[in-house]
Design a protein around this motif. Structure first.
Motif, mmCIF file in Angstrom:
data_model
loop_
_atom_site.group_PDB
_atom_site.id
_atom_site.type_symbol
_atom_site.label_atom_id
_atom_site.label_comp_id
_atom_site.label_asym_id
_atom_site.label_seq_id
_atom_site.Cartn_x
_atom_site.Cartn_y
_atom_site.Cartn_z
ATOM 1 N N VAL A 1 0.747 -1.176 -0.141
ATOM 2 C CA VAL A 1 0.071 -0.067 0.085
ATOM 3 C C VAL A 1 0.767 1.163 0.175
ATOM 4 O O VAL A 1 0.571 2.032 -0.734
ATOM 5 C CB VAL A 1 -0.878 0.030 1.290
ATOM 6 C CG1 VAL A 1 -1.476 1.425 1.391
ATOM 7 C CG2 VAL A 1 -1.846 -1.248 1.034
ATOM 8 N N SER B 1 0.508 1.048 -4.529
ATOM 9 C CA SER B 1 -0.612 0.097 -5.151
ATOM 10 C C SER B 1 -2.202 0.299 -4.727
ATOM 11 O O SER B 1 -2.256 0.929 -3.590
ATOM 12 C CB SER B 1 -0.208 -1.340 -4.839
ATOM 13 O OG SER B 1 1.196 -1.662 -5.258
ATOM 14 N N ASN B 2 -3.003 -0.031 -5.492
ATOM 15 C CA ASN B 2 -4.477 0.019 -5.230
ATOM 16 C C ASN B 2 -4.698 -0.688 -3.802
ATOM 17 O O ASN B 2 -4.710 -1.572 -3.841
ATOM 18 C CB ASN B 2 -5.114 -0.374 -6.219
ATOM 19 C CG ASN B 2 -6.644 -0.051 -6.220
ATOM 20 O OD1 ASN B 2 -7.276 -0.069 -4.925
ATOM 21 N ND2 ASN B 2 -7.544 0.128 -7.281
ATOM 22 N N LEU C 1 -7.287 -3.560 -4.041
ATOM 23 C CA LEU C 1 -6.729 -4.897 -4.690
ATOM 24 C C LEU C 1 -5.787 -5.578 -3.810
ATOM 25 O O LEU C 1 -5.810 -7.007 -3.482
ATOM 26 C CB LEU C 1 -5.939 -4.492 -5.912
ATOM 27 C CG LEU C 1 -5.413 -5.282 -6.498
ATOM 28 C CD1 LEU C 1 -6.425 -6.595 -7.231
ATOM 29 C CD2 LEU C 1 -4.401 -5.097 -7.973
ATOM 30 N N SER D 1 -17.216 0.208 -1.862
ATOM 31 C CA SER D 1 -16.899 1.123 -2.668
ATOM 32 C C SER D 1 -18.018 2.063 -3.091
ATOM 33 O O SER D 1 -17.853 3.234 -3.255
ATOM 34 C CB SER D 1 -16.520 0.445 -3.791
ATOM 35 O OG SER D 1 -15.869 1.423 -4.773
ATOM 36 N N ASP E 1 -4.305 6.789 -1.694
ATOM 37 C CA ASP E 1 -5.528 6.927 -1.706
ATOM 38 C C ASP E 1 -6.287 6.602 -0.476
ATOM 39 O O ASP E 1 -6.398 5.466 -0.351
ATOM 40 C CB ASP E 1 -6.133 5.894 -2.853
ATOM 41 C CG ASP E 1 -7.840 5.997 -2.971
ATOM 42 O OD1 ASP E 1 -8.469 6.803 -2.488
ATOM 43 O OD2 ASP E 1 -8.440 5.124 -3.675
ATOM 44 N N GLY F 1 -9.472 4.647 -0.595
ATOM 45 C CA GLY F 1 -9.323 3.330 -0.803
ATOM 46 C C GLY F 1 -8.686 2.607 0.416
ATOM 47 O O GLY F 1 -9.109 1.211 0.515
#
Length: 275
Positions: A42, A46-47, A50, A93, A120, A123
């Protein structure tokens, strides 16, 4: 803290025996997955969603197969858990976006956002919802699967439909207790904040629409919906698998009868050929 951890481990091992030992190994491995995969990945940009899905799947597989061993029963619980996690991810989400939750609500998240401005935060909030729901989901899916297996052992003649209905009746009690546990857990964690709102004599609407409380409301409701959905999904899967894998005595009697009839027919045919 070390003494408390030792008392906890001793209690788990004394009561759970070998299963208790494995129950201690599973969270240790989950912590390693969090520390060496989820968090660094993270922070690398990275997303978070995911990463949370991949990390949760790994922790789920390790925890369930370590604690309960490889079996059809465990595999059903493994299959039911990601289906519910996917629902939690979709709902989380959607509603985190609709509620305009930023995920940047206190000093710690503000510091993280300052150090990693490209991270994010919403996220990251969704990733926390998924990982936080995983532990309770494991409990629900394993319990429902075990309930269906035990019902089948007690009455092997039950069809998969009757097994499913009986399992869902058990699941209703489970849902009531688990949802209440979630609400109280989140309320307990946010108790100092709720006290501050009480001191300020803020209205319910003001409290509910603050970022901190709104996050907990969305987290609780999304997680609870996933838990509720996991009961019929897992119960149906378990009923179909246990009925197909372990047929009841009626099916076994019918098979034996068919074999006996076939053997008698073959015997008569042999006697006719001799004449």
């Amino acid at each position: 803290m070390g003494l408390l951890a030792g008392i906890f481990a001793l209690a788990v091992v004394v009561v759970g025996r070998l299963r208790g030992v494995m129950a201690l190994v599973a969270p240790a491995i989950s912590f390693l997955v969090l520390n060496f995969f989820v968090l660094p990945t993270v922070l690398q940009g990275s997303n978070p969603l995911l990463v949370a899905v991949i990390g949760s799947s790994a922790m789920m597989l390790i925890a369930l197969y370590t604690c309960h061993g490889p079996s059809a029963r465990t595999s059903v619980a493994v299959l039911g858990t990601p289906l519910s996690l996917a629902l939690i991810g979709i709902l989380g989400s959607v509603f985190i976006g609709w509620a305009a939750l930023t995920g940047n609500t206190d000093d710690s998240t503000g510091l993280i956002h300052g150090l990693y401005p490209k991270l994010d935060m919403s996220g990251l909030l969704l990733a926390g919802v998924i990982i936080g729901s995983l532990g309770v989901l494991d409990d629900v899916t394993v319990t429902q699967t075990s309930a269906v297996w035990e019902l089948h052992d007690a009455n092997p003649a039950m069809s998969w439909r009757r097994l499913c209905r009986a399992g869902i009746r058990i699941g209703r009690d489970h849902i009531a207790s688990v949802v209440n546990t979630l609400v109280l857990a989140y309320a307990g964690a946010a108790l100092p904040l709720l006290l501050l709102f009480s001191i300020a004599q803020s209205g319910v609407g003001t409290v509910a629409n603050s970022q901190l409380v709104a996050e907990e409301i969305v987290r609780t409701l999304v997680g609870s919906i996933g838990l509720v959905a996991s009961v019929p999904v897992t119960t149906l899967l378990a009923s179909l698998v246990v009925s197909a894998d372990r047929p009841g005595p009626q099916a076994e009697t019918a098979t034996a009868g068919a074999v006996a009839v076939g053997g008698a027919a073959a015997g008569r045919g042999g006697r006719r050929r001799k004449h």
